[in-house]
Write a protein that holds these residues in place. Structure first.
Motif, short mmCIF file in Angstrom:
data_model
loop_
_atom_site.label_atom_id
_atom_site.label_comp_id
_atom_site.label_asym_id
_atom_site.label_seq_id
_atom_site.Cartn_x
_atom_site.Cartn_y
_atom_site.Cartn_z
N UNK A 151 22.82 -7.13 -21.77
CA UNK A 151 22.44 -6.27 -20.65
C UNK A 151 23.65 -5.19 -20.34
N UNK A 152 23.32 -4.01 -20.56
CA UNK A 152 23.96 -2.95 -20.25
C UNK A 152 25.25 -3.02 -21.23
N UNK A 153 26.39 -2.97 -20.67
CA UNK A 153 27.67 -3.09 -21.27
C UNK A 153 28.25 -4.68 -21.76
N UNK A 162 13.30 -0.49 -14.06
CA UNK A 162 14.46 -0.05 -14.63
C UNK A 162 14.66 1.57 -14.32
N UNK A 163 13.41 2.20 -14.67
CA UNK A 163 13.31 3.90 -14.69
C UNK A 163 13.44 4.45 -13.08
N UNK A 221 15.93 2.90 -18.55
CA UNK A 221 15.47 2.14 -19.68
C UNK A 221 16.29 2.38 -20.84
N UNK A 222 16.49 3.70 -21.24
CA UNK A 222 17.44 3.76 -22.44
C UNK A 222 18.79 3.20 -22.67
N UNK A 272 10.14 0.12 -29.00
CA UNK A 272 9.50 1.60 -28.57
C UNK A 272 8.80 1.58 -27.23
N UNK A 273 8.30 0.47 -26.47
CA UNK A 273 7.83 0.27 -25.29
C UNK A 273 8.44 -0.91 -24.43
#
Length: 410
Positions: free
Chosen positions: A10-12, A57-58, A70-71, A106-107
Protein backbone atom coordinates in the motif's frame (compact mmCIF):
# COMPACT_ATOMS: atom_id res chain seq x y z
CA UNK A 1 -13.77 -2.71 17.36
CA UNK A 2 -10.71 -2.76 15.12
CA UNK A 3 -7.58 -4.22 16.70
CA UNK A 4 -4.99 -4.01 13.93
CA UNK A 5 -4.34 -2.68 10.43
CA UNK A 6 -2.04 -4.59 8.05
CA UNK A 7 -0.68 -2.89 4.93
CA UNK A 8 0.71 -4.91 2.02
CA UNK A 9 2.10 -3.01 -0.99
CA UNK A 10 0.00 0.00 0.00
CA UNK A 11 1.58 3.25 -1.23
CA UNK A 12 5.04 3.51 0.43
CA UNK A 13 4.65 0.34 2.54
CA UNK A 14 5.84 -3.12 1.49
CA UNK A 15 4.47 -4.66 4.69
CA UNK A 16 3.53 -3.10 8.01
CA UNK A 17 1.33 -3.82 11.00
CA UNK A 18 -0.31 -1.10 13.09
CA UNK A 19 -1.82 -2.13 16.45
CA UNK A 20 -4.95 -0.17 17.30
CA UNK A 21 -5.52 0.66 20.96
CA UNK A 22 -7.82 3.03 22.87
CA UNK A 23 -5.39 5.86 22.01
CA UNK A 24 -2.77 5.15 19.35
CA UNK A 25 -0.26 7.91 18.55
CA UNK A 26 1.52 7.79 15.19
CA UNK A 27 4.63 9.95 14.90
CA UNK A 28 7.38 10.35 12.32
CA UNK A 29 9.15 12.87 10.13
CA UNK A 30 7.71 14.38 6.97
CA UNK A 31 7.16 11.83 4.17
CA UNK A 32 7.67 8.93 6.58
CA UNK A 33 4.30 7.36 5.72
CA UNK A 34 1.92 8.71 8.38
CA UNK A 35 -0.53 10.15 5.84
CA UNK A 36 -0.46 6.89 3.88
CA UNK A 37 -1.68 5.08 6.99
CA UNK A 38 -4.50 7.58 7.43
CA UNK A 39 -5.46 7.19 3.77
CA UNK A 40 -5.82 3.43 4.24
CA UNK A 41 -8.58 4.19 6.73
CA UNK A 42 -10.05 6.79 4.39
CA UNK A 43 -10.15 4.23 1.58
CA UNK A 44 -11.88 1.77 3.93
CA UNK A 45 -14.41 4.43 4.95
CA UNK A 46 -15.28 5.11 1.32
CA UNK A 47 -15.60 1.43 0.44
CA UNK A 48 -17.89 0.67 3.36
CA UNK A 49 -20.05 3.64 2.37
CA UNK A 50 -20.66 1.87 -0.94
CA UNK A 51 -18.24 3.74 -3.18
CA UNK A 52 -16.95 2.15 -6.36
CA UNK A 53 -13.33 0.99 -5.83
CA UNK A 54 -11.91 3.23 -8.55
CA UNK A 55 -13.83 6.26 -7.28
CA UNK A 56 -12.67 5.51 -3.73
CA UNK A 57 -9.09 5.90 -4.96
CA UNK A 58 -9.30 8.43 -7.79
CA UNK A 59 -12.28 10.46 -6.61
CA UNK A 60 -15.29 11.59 -8.60
CA UNK A 61 -17.58 14.62 -8.84
CA UNK A 62 -18.18 14.49 -5.08
CA UNK A 63 -15.11 12.77 -3.61
CA UNK A 64 -11.61 14.20 -3.77
CA UNK A 65 -8.87 11.85 -4.90
CA UNK A 66 -6.78 10.02 -2.35
CA UNK A 67 -3.26 11.34 -2.93
CA UNK A 68 -1.77 9.74 -6.03
CA UNK A 69 -5.11 8.24 -7.04
CA UNK A 70 -5.07 4.79 -8.65
CA UNK A 71 -1.57 5.18 -10.10
CA UNK A 72 0.19 5.44 -6.73
CA UNK A 73 -2.11 3.30 -4.60
CA UNK A 74 0.20 0.27 -4.96
CA UNK A 75 3.88 0.38 -4.06
CA UNK A 76 5.87 0.76 -7.28
CA UNK A 77 6.41 -1.36 -9.37
CA UNK A 78 3.59 -3.52 -7.93
CA UNK A 79 0.11 -3.35 -9.44
CA UNK A 80 -1.76 -4.85 -6.50
CA UNK A 81 -2.22 -3.98 -2.84
CA UNK A 82 -3.91 -5.63 0.13
CA UNK A 83 -5.45 -4.06 3.23
CA UNK A 84 -6.33 -6.19 6.23
CA UNK A 85 -8.24 -5.22 9.36
CA UNK A 86 -8.38 -7.36 12.49
CA UNK A 87 -11.84 -7.10 14.08
CA UNK A 88 -12.62 -8.05 17.66
CA UNK A 89 -14.82 -11.14 17.67
CA UNK A 90 -18.08 -11.74 19.46
CA UNK A 91 -16.37 -13.85 22.12
CA UNK A 92 -13.02 -13.62 23.92
CA UNK A 93 -11.55 -16.61 22.06
CA UNK A 94 -12.13 -15.48 18.47
CA UNK A 95 -11.21 -12.56 16.21
CA UNK A 96 -12.03 -11.93 12.55
CA UNK A 97 -9.54 -10.81 9.91
CA UNK A 98 -11.07 -8.97 6.96
CA UNK A 99 -8.88 -8.64 3.85
CA UNK A 100 -9.36 -7.00 0.48
CA UNK A 101 -6.87 -7.32 -2.39
CA UNK A 102 -7.11 -4.77 -5.19
CA UNK A 103 -5.58 -4.76 -8.65
CA UNK A 104 -4.78 -1.25 -9.91
CA UNK A 105 -3.43 -1.98 -13.41
CA UNK A 106 -4.46 -2.45 -16.19
CA UNK A 107 -7.95 -2.10 -14.68
CA UNK A 108 -9.12 -1.57 -11.13
CA UNK A 109 -10.80 -4.70 -9.74
CA UNK A 110 -11.18 -6.61 -6.50
CA UNK A 111 -9.02 -9.71 -6.90
CA UNK A 112 -9.98 -11.29 -3.61
CA UNK A 113 -11.97 -10.48 -0.51
CA UNK A 114 -12.27 -12.75 2.48
CA UNK A 115 -12.76 -13.11 6.22
CA UNK A 116 -10.69 -15.41 8.40
CA UNK A 117 -11.86 -16.68 11.77
CA UNK A 118 -8.83 -16.57 14.08
CA UNK A 119 -8.07 -18.28 17.36
CA UNK A 120 -7.04 -15.44 19.72
CA UNK A 121 -4.65 -17.55 21.78
CA UNK A 122 -2.37 -18.65 18.94
CA UNK A 123 -3.56 -16.50 15.99
CA UNK A 124 -4.15 -19.62 13.89
CA UNK A 125 -6.70 -19.39 11.12
CA UNK A 126 -9.51 -21.79 11.91
CA UNK A 127 -11.40 -21.16 8.72
CA UNK A 128 -11.61 -18.71 5.86
CA UNK A 129 -14.54 -17.85 3.64
CA UNK A 130 -14.66 -15.74 0.53
CA UNK A 131 -16.86 -12.75 -0.10
CA UNK A 132 -17.91 -12.54 -3.72
CA UNK A 133 -19.47 -9.55 -5.43
CA UNK A 134 -21.34 -9.69 -8.70
CA UNK A 135 -19.27 -6.99 -10.41
CA UNK A 136 -16.04 -7.00 -8.38
CA UNK A 137 -16.15 -3.22 -8.09
CA UNK A 138 -18.23 -2.63 -4.98
CA UNK A 139 -17.00 -5.04 -2.32
CA UNK A 140 -18.18 -5.80 1.20
CA UNK A 141 -21.32 -3.62 1.17
CA UNK A 142 -23.09 -6.29 -0.90
CA UNK A 143 -21.41 -9.23 0.80
CA UNK A 144 -24.38 -10.40 2.87
CA UNK A 145 -26.19 -11.47 -0.28
CA UNK A 146 -23.23 -13.20 -1.90
CA UNK A 147 -21.43 -15.27 0.74
CA UNK A 148 -19.93 -18.62 -0.08
CA UNK A 149 -18.04 -21.02 2.23
CA UNK A 150 -14.73 -22.19 0.80
CA UNK A 151 -12.38 -25.06 1.57
CA UNK A 152 -9.05 -24.45 3.32
CA UNK A 153 -6.06 -26.52 4.39
CA UNK A 154 -7.93 -27.44 7.55
CA UNK A 155 -10.83 -28.96 5.63
CA UNK A 156 -14.18 -27.94 4.27
CA UNK A 157 -15.35 -24.49 5.35
CA UNK A 158 -18.82 -25.76 6.17
CA UNK A 159 -17.53 -28.69 8.23
CA UNK A 160 -14.99 -26.61 10.14
CA UNK A 161 -17.47 -23.89 11.04
CA UNK A 162 -20.06 -26.48 11.97
CA UNK A 163 -17.64 -28.18 14.36
CA UNK A 164 -16.35 -24.96 15.93
CA UNK A 165 -19.79 -23.59 16.66
CA UNK A 166 -21.49 -26.98 17.16
CA UNK A 167 -23.91 -26.41 14.30
CA UNK A 168 -26.01 -29.21 12.87
CA UNK A 169 -26.75 -28.27 9.26
CA UNK A 170 -25.74 -26.12 6.32
CA UNK A 171 -28.46 -23.55 7.00
CA UNK A 172 -27.08 -22.96 10.50
CA UNK A 173 -23.59 -22.58 9.07
CA UNK A 174 -24.84 -20.11 6.48
CA UNK A 175 -26.57 -18.12 9.20
CA UNK A 176 -23.41 -18.10 11.30
CA UNK A 177 -21.32 -16.86 8.37
CA UNK A 178 -23.82 -14.09 7.74
CA UNK A 179 -23.70 -13.07 11.41
CA UNK A 180 -19.90 -12.94 11.35
CA UNK A 181 -19.87 -10.91 8.14
CA UNK A 182 -22.47 -8.52 9.52
CA UNK A 183 -20.36 -8.00 12.66
CA UNK A 184 -17.29 -7.28 10.52
CA UNK A 185 -19.19 -4.87 8.28
CA UNK A 186 -20.54 -2.95 11.27
CA UNK A 187 -17.05 -2.66 12.78
CA UNK A 188 -15.62 -1.39 9.49
CA UNK A 189 -18.49 1.05 9.00
CA UNK A 190 -17.72 2.65 12.36
CA UNK A 191 -14.32 3.80 11.11
CA UNK A 192 -14.31 7.58 10.72
CA UNK A 193 -11.52 9.80 9.39
CA UNK A 194 -11.92 13.35 10.70
CA UNK A 195 -10.28 16.24 8.87
CA UNK A 196 -11.99 19.44 10.05
CA UNK A 197 -11.87 22.30 7.55
CA UNK A 198 -12.81 25.50 9.42
CA UNK A 199 -13.71 27.44 6.25
CA UNK A 200 -16.42 24.87 5.50
CA UNK A 201 -17.69 24.89 9.09
CA UNK A 202 -18.58 28.57 8.99
CA UNK A 203 -21.58 28.21 6.68
CA UNK A 204 -25.15 27.23 7.44
CA UNK A 205 -25.64 23.49 7.17
CA UNK A 206 -28.55 21.12 6.66
CA UNK A 207 -29.78 19.08 9.61
CA UNK A 208 -28.02 15.74 9.61
CA UNK A 209 -27.61 12.56 11.66
CA UNK A 210 -23.95 12.02 10.72
CA UNK A 211 -20.96 14.32 10.93
CA UNK A 212 -19.10 14.79 7.63
CA UNK A 213 -15.37 14.07 7.54
CA UNK A 214 -14.61 17.77 7.09
CA UNK A 215 -17.07 18.67 9.90
CA UNK A 216 -18.81 21.09 7.50
CA UNK A 217 -22.22 20.11 8.89
CA UNK A 218 -21.35 20.36 12.60
CA UNK A 219 -24.18 22.83 13.24
CA UNK A 220 -26.70 20.59 11.46
CA UNK A 221 -25.62 17.55 13.49
CA UNK A 222 -25.91 19.35 16.83
CA UNK A 223 -29.25 20.97 15.95
CA UNK A 224 -30.71 17.63 14.82
CA UNK A 225 -30.13 15.90 18.16
CA UNK A 226 -33.07 15.23 20.45
CA UNK A 227 -33.58 18.00 23.01
CA UNK A 228 -32.18 15.91 25.85
CA UNK A 229 -29.13 14.71 23.91
CA UNK A 230 -28.55 18.20 22.46
CA UNK A 231 -28.45 19.70 25.95
CA UNK A 232 -26.01 17.00 27.09
CA UNK A 233 -23.64 17.42 24.14
CA UNK A 234 -23.70 21.22 24.16
CA UNK A 235 -23.11 21.24 27.91
CA UNK A 236 -19.98 19.11 27.46
CA UNK A 237 -18.80 21.24 24.53
CA UNK A 238 -19.29 24.39 26.59
CA UNK A 239 -17.44 22.92 29.57
CA UNK A 240 -14.36 21.94 27.55
CA UNK A 241 -14.22 25.02 25.32
CA UNK A 242 -13.90 27.34 28.34
CA UNK A 243 -10.29 26.23 28.79
CA UNK A 244 -9.36 26.53 25.12
CA UNK A 245 -9.20 30.25 24.19
CA UNK A 246 -7.43 33.04 26.04
CA UNK A 247 -10.79 34.62 26.80
CA UNK A 248 -13.74 32.82 28.31
CA UNK A 249 -16.29 31.21 26.01
CA UNK A 250 -19.36 30.83 28.17
CA UNK A 251 -21.51 28.62 25.98
CA UNK A 252 -21.61 26.82 22.63
CA UNK A 253 -24.80 25.77 20.86
CA UNK A 254 -26.46 25.27 17.48
CA UNK A 255 -29.85 26.52 16.37
CA UNK A 256 -32.20 25.73 13.52
CA UNK A 257 -32.63 28.70 11.22
CA UNK A 258 -34.87 29.68 8.32
CA UNK A 259 -38.62 29.52 7.86
CA UNK A 260 -38.65 25.74 7.57
CA UNK A 261 -35.94 25.02 10.15
CA UNK A 262 -34.00 22.70 7.87
CA UNK A 263 -30.67 24.52 8.27
CA UNK A 264 -28.59 25.33 11.32
CA UNK A 265 -25.82 27.66 12.51
CA UNK A 266 -23.24 27.27 15.28
CA UNK A 267 -23.07 29.98 17.96
CA UNK A 268 -21.12 30.84 21.09
CA UNK A 269 -21.05 33.42 23.87
CA UNK A 270 -17.69 35.10 24.55
CA UNK A 271 -16.65 37.15 27.56
CA UNK A 272 -13.41 38.95 26.72
CA UNK A 273 -13.74 41.32 29.65
CA UNK A 274 -15.76 40.88 32.86
CA UNK A 275 -19.47 41.46 32.44
CA UNK A 276 -19.35 41.98 28.66
CA UNK A 277 -20.81 38.96 26.86
CA UNK A 278 -20.92 38.87 23.07
CA UNK A 279 -22.80 36.33 20.96
CA UNK A 280 -21.11 35.33 17.70
CA UNK A 281 -21.70 32.68 15.08
CA UNK A 282 -19.28 30.30 13.35
CA UNK A 283 -18.43 32.88 10.70
CA UNK A 284 -16.43 34.81 13.34
CA UNK A 285 -14.93 31.90 15.30
CA UNK A 286 -11.20 31.18 14.98
CA UNK A 287 -9.90 28.20 13.02
CA UNK A 288 -8.54 26.64 16.19
CA UNK A 289 -11.85 26.97 18.02
CA UNK A 290 -13.76 25.34 15.17
CA UNK A 291 -11.28 22.45 14.88
CA UNK A 292 -11.45 21.94 18.63
CA UNK A 293 -15.26 21.84 18.57
CA UNK A 294 -15.23 19.43 15.62
CA UNK A 295 -12.99 16.96 17.45
CA UNK A 296 -15.16 16.98 20.57
CA UNK A 297 -18.37 16.77 18.53
CA UNK A 298 -17.05 13.71 16.69
CA UNK A 299 -16.16 12.04 19.98
CA UNK A 300 -19.62 12.78 21.37
CA UNK A 301 -21.78 11.95 18.35
CA UNK A 302 -20.08 8.99 16.65
CA UNK A 303 -21.52 5.58 17.64
CA UNK A 304 -19.97 3.88 20.64
CA UNK A 305 -17.22 1.35 19.85
CA UNK A 306 -16.13 3.46 16.88
CA UNK A 307 -12.65 4.11 15.50
CA UNK A 308 -11.81 7.78 14.90
CA UNK A 309 -8.70 8.75 12.91
CA UNK A 310 -7.41 12.34 13.09
CA UNK A 311 -4.34 13.47 11.15
CA UNK A 312 -2.21 16.25 12.68
CA UNK A 313 -4.71 16.59 15.49
CA UNK A 314 -2.97 19.62 17.02
CA UNK A 315 -3.04 21.66 13.79
CA UNK A 316 -4.00 25.24 14.70
CA UNK A 317 -3.74 24.70 18.46
CA UNK A 318 -1.42 26.61 20.78
CA UNK A 319 1.15 24.27 22.43
CA UNK A 320 -0.22 25.19 25.86
CA UNK A 321 -3.49 23.46 24.93
CA UNK A 322 -1.85 20.08 24.21
CA UNK A 323 -2.47 18.73 27.70
CA UNK A 324 -6.15 19.72 27.50
CA UNK A 325 -6.51 17.97 24.16
CA UNK A 326 -4.95 14.73 25.39
CA UNK A 327 -7.16 14.78 28.48
CA UNK A 328 -10.30 15.19 26.37
CA UNK A 329 -9.33 12.34 24.04
CA UNK A 330 -8.78 10.00 26.96
CA UNK A 331 -11.83 11.05 28.97
CA UNK A 332 -14.45 10.95 26.22
CA UNK A 333 -12.82 8.05 24.38
CA UNK A 334 -12.82 5.91 27.51
CA UNK A 335 -16.35 6.84 28.52
CA UNK A 336 -17.85 6.16 25.07
CA UNK A 337 -15.56 3.22 24.19
CA UNK A 338 -14.19 5.03 21.16
CA UNK A 339 -10.69 4.12 19.95
CA UNK A 340 -8.66 7.00 18.56
CA UNK A 341 -5.70 7.09 16.18
CA UNK A 342 -3.90 10.41 15.90
CA UNK A 343 -0.84 11.63 14.05
CA UNK A 344 1.24 14.52 15.34
CA UNK A 345 4.49 16.45 14.95
CA UNK A 346 3.90 18.51 18.09
CA UNK A 347 6.53 18.07 20.84
CA UNK A 348 4.17 19.72 23.34
CA UNK A 349 1.48 17.14 22.65
CA UNK A 350 3.97 14.28 22.99
CA UNK A 351 5.18 15.69 26.30
CA UNK A 352 1.54 15.84 27.44
CA UNK A 353 1.21 12.06 27.02
CA UNK A 354 1.39 10.24 30.33
CA UNK A 355 3.88 7.34 30.70
CA UNK A 356 1.11 4.75 30.30
CA UNK A 357 0.51 6.01 26.74
CA UNK A 358 4.12 5.37 25.66
CA UNK A 359 3.47 1.69 24.73
CA UNK A 360 0.91 2.92 22.20
CA UNK A 361 3.23 5.33 20.36
CA UNK A 362 4.17 4.07 16.88
CA UNK A 363 6.94 5.53 14.73
CA UNK A 364 6.61 5.76 10.94
CA UNK A 365 10.00 5.82 9.24
CA UNK A 366 11.78 4.94 6.00
CA UNK A 367 14.13 2.02 5.52
CA UNK A 368 17.45 3.58 4.53
CA UNK A 369 18.21 0.75 2.08
CA UNK A 370 14.86 0.28 0.30
CA UNK A 371 13.17 3.62 0.95
CA UNK A 372 10.01 1.74 1.99
CA UNK A 373 7.96 2.94 4.95
CA UNK A 374 7.91 0.94 8.16
CA UNK A 375 6.02 1.09 11.44
CA UNK A 376 7.84 0.42 14.72
CA UNK A 377 6.52 0.58 18.26
CA UNK A 378 8.50 3.24 20.12
CA UNK A 379 9.24 0.82 22.96
CA UNK A 380 10.77 -1.69 20.52
CA UNK A 381 13.60 0.63 19.52
CA UNK A 382 16.76 -1.03 20.88
CA UNK A 383 17.94 1.79 23.14
CA UNK A 384 14.53 3.23 23.98
CA UNK A 385 15.04 2.90 27.77
CA UNK A 386 18.22 4.94 27.53
CA UNK A 387 16.52 7.52 25.33
CA UNK A 388 13.53 7.79 27.67
CA UNK A 389 15.85 8.32 30.61
CA UNK A 390 17.62 11.17 28.79
CA UNK A 391 14.82 12.90 26.88
CA UNK A 392 11.14 13.64 27.05
CA UNK A 393 9.09 12.35 24.11
CA UNK A 394 8.96 15.86 22.70
CA UNK A 395 12.73 16.26 22.93
CA UNK A 396 13.25 12.89 21.24
CA UNK A 397 11.42 14.19 18.18
CA UNK A 398 12.91 17.70 18.04
CA UNK A 399 16.47 16.43 18.50
CA UNK A 400 16.07 13.59 15.98
CA UNK A 401 17.02 10.95 18.58
CA UNK A 402 14.36 8.49 17.41
CA UNK A 403 15.44 8.62 13.77
CA UNK A 404 19.10 8.16 14.70
CA UNK A 405 18.26 5.12 16.82
CA UNK A 406 16.16 3.56 14.07
CA UNK A 407 18.93 4.15 11.57
CA UNK A 408 21.40 2.31 13.82
CA UNK A 409 18.95 -0.61 14.17
CA UNK A 410 18.79 -1.19 10.42
Amino acid sequence: MLKQLILENWKSFRYAELPLDPLTVLIGTNASGKSNVVEAFEFLQRVTQGQNIEAALAGDKILSSIRGGVEWAALKPETEFTLKFLVQGDDEHTDYLYAIKIQTQPVVIVIREFIQILDVENSDSLIEFSIKDKDSFIPIRSALNTLEGSGTATGSGVITIAKKYQLKNVDDVSKRIRNITNLVIKALEKTFVLNPIPSKMRSYSLLSDTLESDASNIAGVLAALTDKRKNEVESILSAYIKDFPEGDIQKVWAEKVGRFGTDAMLYCQEEWKPGHITEIDARTMSDGTLRFLAIITALLTRPESSQIVIEEIDNGFHPSRAELLVRILREIGSKRKIDILITTHNPALLDALSPEIVPFVVVAHRDKETGESKLTLLEEIDNFSKLFASYSLGDMTTKGAIERSLSHNE
